[in-house]
Design a protein around this motif. Structure first.
Motif, short mmCIF file in Angstrom:
data_model
loop_
_atom_site.label_atom_id
_atom_site.label_comp_id
_atom_site.label_asym_id
_atom_site.label_seq_id
_atom_site.Cartn_x
_atom_site.Cartn_y
_atom_site.Cartn_z
N MET B 444 18.34 -3.86 -45.98
CA MET B 444 17.20 -4.63 -46.29
C MET B 444 15.66 -3.71 -45.32
O MET B 444 16.19 -2.89 -44.78
CB MET B 444 17.02 -5.92 -45.44
CG MET B 444 17.29 -5.50 -43.80
SD MET B 444 16.41 -6.82 -42.95
CE MET B 444 16.83 -6.32 -41.26
N VAL B 446 12.01 -4.37 -43.92
CA VAL B 446 10.80 -5.09 -43.46
C VAL B 446 9.46 -4.47 -43.50
O VAL B 446 9.65 -3.34 -43.00
CB VAL B 446 11.16 -5.87 -42.11
CG1 VAL B 446 9.84 -6.85 -41.64
CG2 VAL B 446 12.51 -6.53 -41.95
N VAL B 448 5.58 -4.78 -42.81
CA VAL B 448 4.57 -5.48 -42.01
C VAL B 448 3.13 -4.76 -42.43
O VAL B 448 2.96 -3.62 -42.16
CB VAL B 448 4.76 -5.76 -40.69
CG1 VAL B 448 3.83 -6.53 -39.89
CG2 VAL B 448 6.10 -5.88 -40.21
N THR B 450 -0.95 -5.45 -41.76
CA THR B 450 -2.04 -6.20 -41.11
C THR B 450 -3.18 -5.78 -41.83
O THR B 450 -3.71 -4.91 -42.20
CB THR B 450 -2.06 -5.80 -39.75
OG1 THR B 450 -0.67 -5.44 -39.22
CG2 THR B 450 -2.69 -6.83 -38.86
N ILE B 459 -5.42 -2.66 -41.67
CA ILE B 459 -5.63 -2.18 -40.46
C ILE B 459 -4.52 -1.33 -40.19
O ILE B 459 -3.26 -1.84 -40.09
CB ILE B 459 -5.92 -3.37 -39.27
CG1 ILE B 459 -6.77 -4.22 -39.69
CG2 ILE B 459 -5.78 -2.59 -37.73
CD1 ILE B 459 -6.87 -5.56 -38.82
N ILE B 465 10.35 -1.28 -41.42
CA ILE B 465 11.55 -1.28 -40.79
C ILE B 465 12.97 -1.30 -41.65
O ILE B 465 12.85 -2.54 -42.34
CB ILE B 465 11.50 -2.06 -39.60
CG1 ILE B 465 10.50 -2.00 -38.58
CG2 ILE B 465 12.82 -2.35 -38.68
CD1 ILE B 465 9.92 -3.20 -38.05
N ARG B 467 17.35 -1.76 -42.32
CA ARG B 467 18.57 -1.75 -41.54
C ARG B 467 19.78 -1.84 -42.55
O ARG B 467 19.57 -2.76 -43.46
CB ARG B 467 18.68 -2.90 -40.58
CG ARG B 467 17.96 -3.06 -39.34
CD ARG B 467 18.32 -2.08 -38.34
NE ARG B 467 17.69 -1.94 -36.82
CZ ARG B 467 16.56 -1.64 -36.70
NH1 ARG B 467 16.07 -0.83 -37.61
NH2 ARG B 467 16.05 -1.95 -35.73
N LYS B 509 7.29 -6.70 -53.55
CA LYS B 509 8.68 -6.71 -53.43
C LYS B 509 9.24 -6.07 -54.85
O LYS B 509 10.02 -5.29 -54.89
CB LYS B 509 9.21 -8.12 -53.66
CG LYS B 509 9.56 -8.99 -52.63
CD LYS B 509 10.24 -10.14 -52.74
CE LYS B 509 10.23 -11.18 -51.28
NZ LYS B 509 10.74 -12.20 -51.62
N MET B 525 17.25 -5.81 -49.78
CA MET B 525 16.29 -7.00 -49.57
C MET B 525 15.14 -6.68 -49.04
O MET B 525 15.18 -5.72 -47.95
CB MET B 525 17.11 -7.89 -48.72
CG MET B 525 16.16 -9.43 -48.31
SD MET B 525 16.90 -10.31 -47.25
CE MET B 525 18.29 -11.04 -48.42
N LEU B 527 11.45 -7.66 -47.50
CA LEU B 527 10.73 -8.69 -46.64
C LEU B 527 9.20 -8.35 -46.39
O LEU B 527 9.09 -7.61 -45.21
CB LEU B 527 11.60 -9.17 -45.55
CG LEU B 527 12.65 -9.95 -45.43
CD1 LEU B 527 13.26 -10.37 -44.15
CD2 LEU B 527 12.29 -11.30 -46.24
N ILE B 529 5.76 -8.80 -44.89
CA ILE B 529 5.12 -9.84 -44.11
C ILE B 529 3.64 -9.47 -43.93
O ILE B 529 3.22 -8.34 -43.58
CB ILE B 529 5.78 -9.39 -42.68
CG1 ILE B 529 7.02 -10.19 -42.62
CG2 ILE B 529 4.87 -10.44 -41.64
CD1 ILE B 529 7.93 -9.96 -41.46
N ILE B 531 -0.09 -10.12 -42.25
CA ILE B 531 -0.81 -10.61 -41.37
C ILE B 531 -2.33 -10.45 -41.10
O ILE B 531 -2.80 -9.21 -41.45
CB ILE B 531 -0.33 -10.05 -39.84
CG1 ILE B 531 1.19 -10.45 -39.47
CG2 ILE B 531 -1.09 -10.62 -38.63
CD1 ILE B 531 1.86 -9.59 -38.62
N MET B 533 -5.93 -10.98 -40.07
CA MET B 533 -6.61 -11.23 -38.70
C MET B 533 -8.14 -11.72 -38.94
O MET B 533 -8.97 -11.22 -40.00
CB MET B 533 -7.01 -9.80 -38.02
CG MET B 533 -5.59 -9.09 -37.82
SD MET B 533 -4.93 -9.42 -36.01
CE MET B 533 -3.74 -10.80 -36.46
#
Lengths: 533, 533
Positions: B444, B446, B448, B450, B459, B465, B467, B509, B525, B527, B529, B531, B533
């Motif tokens: 997968m 991940v 992220v 922001t 930002i 990440i 794995r 994705k 996979m 994922l 994310i 965020i 602010m």
């Protein structure tokens, strides 16, 4: 893959692939680590291929991307190698050299000669390396079939001459070293096929290894006797039978072959479908037929399905699932070792002893088999006169040095398995596999915490995303507790002010890991992500 | 688990567990879905257990957490059930009722009687349900062993009487319906054990199912004849042999048993080690012995290791790996079907035909086996006179209704597999398993991102990440390209200003998935994310 080296000349024998067992998650294929050869590429003179099975040719496309070496093989074997190179869309700048059992090659001081052996694919070779330090024999894969379907007999007389001339070391395959007796002749399968064909009323589906051309020929022969047309289903069946036809290894009467689309136009008792998938491969023809998801043909009540192949260890479950489904469709299914629809291509104990007896080697190196088979093969060698201490059971990378007719196991060269995953060759190793194992068993949890660096406080609640761990809907309170624990852990860190980001990540992993294990007995992978603003 | 119901009385037969196949990632155990029983709990009168194997008692601890039902079983079976409840630290508010083959129970209008059968564990029962709609027989697991080691013969005369009195439906097990002939007697194994013991010089290690008490007795008998002491290794071997000793099912002479710690003080030719692990279980005694990682005993050159158990389908690889390792340690290893060290506890075709002949049922319901075995069992029933259309091959949840001596397959009740994963019972389903599968094959990623909501810009760089996907060190450029692609996708979103957060996640994705598949042929996979602010 084996290597014979004398002075500055290296000859490679075979370049196979193997399939991963279930512990190698996501790995598609395994090929040999060839770093020793890459380091010594100037010395490599030839890759000689004994026969066309995957465990002897499957690594070639990957090998050729690293090393350009002339490949020597017989006509049928070359046909399968060319098919493989085409599938991989490889440039053909490699020299493919046609040989037969009478060929005589010279590489430096090594003279290479051959002898014919029987196996379960046409055109198989054993190899004799005449070196200044003595003659070394590599059997390839073999059995002794005294009534071969294609009338291509083993060169037993030649083997006897080779043995008489003296063999310092015999390298012989051990697949069936545990099985007493002699391997039955392929011809017996033909009798059983013919019998079943005569009894069948509806369509006949028969699945076997596409490369077992003698078995394909026997299906054709039974078809002639029962007046059926023949359709080929499955890419490898079509391709390999085409190679065999073009090169004269199988004889199919004009007009017998029909296209898959014509199956449904035929009367059921007049058609036989020869198909791939005898190992239960989920995407092959037989599996799709068993779930009624093949466009051109359907297995119906009254049809006969013959599995003319034994399951290779590890494939049993997939094969039996297909058999169950075929029975549910109402077919007569002929399967299992009691039906005589399969014989092995590998010599049983008496075949192995005959080879040892013919070759009379001073030293013996059993290959091709698990340790218990190599061990049994050593006992067989002892029983026909090889000195106990003259057998070398060696591992990948072990070197046996022969000098003055004395052999010793000496160095180890770099060796091992290279994993293929998608387009990656060797880029998946133990760490990646360990992660996959953890992910596969207990899933994972991503925890995202956003921190205001200047005010030293958490901005909003942590985001928690889980996959493969629990149903989120059923686990709301569990996940809320995780949220709370994460907040506490991070707040501690913010108050103390001294610790590193890595320390707080470690602490989250530890506290959440412990909490989840206590409450679920599972250990999902925990990935904390801290974002500082 | 089977259920017999008449009017408002329900009797449950057995409550087993099974082990997951390799597709059920991370699942520890499977038990039956009992929602039908939970809905009808006021009608349940009894759980009758035919014998003490895991596939008949393994679900009991989970069952008892939901339903409190009196359990009826024979003495040895009750011993194993109590052991299991202790292991699960279950309160014993359940009534455990001791029965034997002469018991006679009445539940509402159902009278229940029993008959003794042979199997591979002591104290096995077949059951007769005398109902106002006729007599129904459930065989339990059985074979006919006319020379049983424990002298507990099948109640053949009673079976004949039951058959004479009339059986409207026979429910019979089908495990060996594919195997011709009769199941060999357990006594034959004893002969082979004795022979091997007389030949052995060093220590003897022998591994078998702890619950096969007759085989344990035969090891004891061979031990007496060769003057050896006996050590028990492995928790279940110690526990089950203790149950068997306490209850008088095995007879071990005083002074023969020694503790594991005493093994090394004995002369090798005077000690036998009876151990668990015959199925290749990685944590059981035999596996640990094979890797020299057992504290109290070591397999050394000259020792004999006997595998007195056939591998259950699916366990072959683990078992053969152990055999290889034992050979490497220099042991004489006795394994495989040719050695006579194992016989099945399940009736072959002639045994099954004998049961059908004795019971003369009008209707027949073959159970306990894959579809092909049920199908073969139906053919066997036909061959001894059961009308073809009177056999019901049914699936989990199918109901056969009998009225006026006519049987029909009617409703379906809720049924299926309940997965146990750690402490979770039924909380892992298809979605979690699908995620685990994807994670296991390609890992997968991940991602992220922001975003500053007010300024509508990213930002800093996205955090990525991975794995179980690639070695990060070897894949820097790949991951840099992913970073760039993510930025572009998010920036597009920020410019257009109209889309939802979910839409941008979907786009990440899609674009990253496509990019990675093109460049690696893997589908990790992904994922994302985001965020704000």
């Amino acid at each position: 893959m084996y290597v014979v080296q004398y002075s500055n000349d290296i000859i490679i024998i075979d370049c196979g692939s193997k399939f991963p067992d279930e512990s190698l998650l996501g790995i598609d294929l395994i090929i040999p680590d060839i770093s020793y050869l890459e380091e010594n590429k100037d010395k490599i003179r030839a890759l000689i291929v004994t026969h066309g099975h995957e465990d002897h040719i499957g690594g070639i496309p990957y090998f050729l991307k690293k090393l350009n070496v002339p490949i020597y093989a017989t006509r049928f074997t070359l046909g399968l190698i060319e098919l493989k190179l085409d599938e991989h869309r490889l440039q053909r700048d490699t020299e493919l050299v046609l040989i037969d059992s009478n060929s005589n090659l010279q590489f430096g001081e090594i003279e290479v000669r051959f002898f014919k052996v029987n196996h379960s694919i046409p055109d198989c070779l054993g190899i004799v390396f005449h070196t200044p330090e003595g003659n070394i024999v590599h059997t390839g894969d073999f059995k002794f079939d005294l009534t071969p379907v294609d009338n291509q007999h083993s060169d037993i007389h030649k083997m006897a001459q080779i043995g008489s001339a003296g063999v310092v070391a015999l390298i012989s395959e051990s697949t069936n070293a545990e099985r007493p007796g002699s391997t039955p002749s392929e011809k017996l399968v033909g009798n059983h096929i013919e019998e079943a064909f005569k009894k069948a009323n509806g369509k006949i589906f028969i699945s076997t290894f596409a490369s077992n051309v003698s078995r394909v020929q026997q299906v054709v022969d039974a078809n002639i006797k029962t007046n059926r047309k023949l359709a080929l289903l499955g890419r490898s069946m079509v391709n390999v039978v085409n190679v065999a036809m073009e090169r004269g290894y199988v004889n199919i009467p004009d007009g017998m072959l029909i296209k898959a689309e014509e199956i449904n136009q035929m009367s059921p008792e007049n058609v036989t479908i020869l198909c791939t998938g005898s190992q239960g491969e989920p995407l092959a023809a037989l599996a799709r037929l068993s779930t009624s998801s093949y466009r051109d043909a359907s297995v119906l009540a009254g049809d006969t399905v013959i599995l003319a192949a034994g399951p290779i260890p590890g494939n049993e479950r997939n094969v039996t699932r297909i058999i169950d489904n075929l029975f549910k469709l109402g077919a007569e299914v002929i399967y299992g070792s009691g039906t005589g629809m399969h014989v092995s291509g590998h010599g049983y104990q008496e075949d192995l002893k005959l080879m040892l007896t013919l070759m009379k080697p001073k030293y013996f190196i059993p290959i091709h088999g698990e340790y218990r088979m190599l061990h049994q093969h050593r006992l067989l060698a002892e029983s026909v006169g090889v000195e106990k201490e003259n057998t070398f059971i060696i591992n990948n990378g072990d070197v046996v040095d022969i000098q003055n007719l004395e052999a010793r196991q000496t160095r180890k060269i770099p060796s091992g398995d290279t994993y293929i995953d998608g387009m990656g060759v060797g880029d998946v190793g133990d760490i990646v596999l360990r992660d996959r194992k953890q992910l596969s068993e207990d899933g994972m949890l991503v925890i995202v915490v956003t921190i205001n660096k200047t005010e030293r406080k958490i901005i909003s609640s942590p985001d928690i995303i889980s996959r493969g761990f629990v149903y989120v809907r059923d686990s709301e309170s569990l996940l809320r507790n995780v949220e709370r624990l994460v907040k506490n852990t991070v707040n501690e860190f913010l108050e103390e002010n001294t610790r590193q980001r890595n320390v707080v990540k470690q602490n989250i992993k530890k506290s959440i890991g412990l909490y989840l294990f206590t409450h679920t007995k599972r250990k999902p992978m925990i990935l904390p992500i801290i974002i500082e603003m």
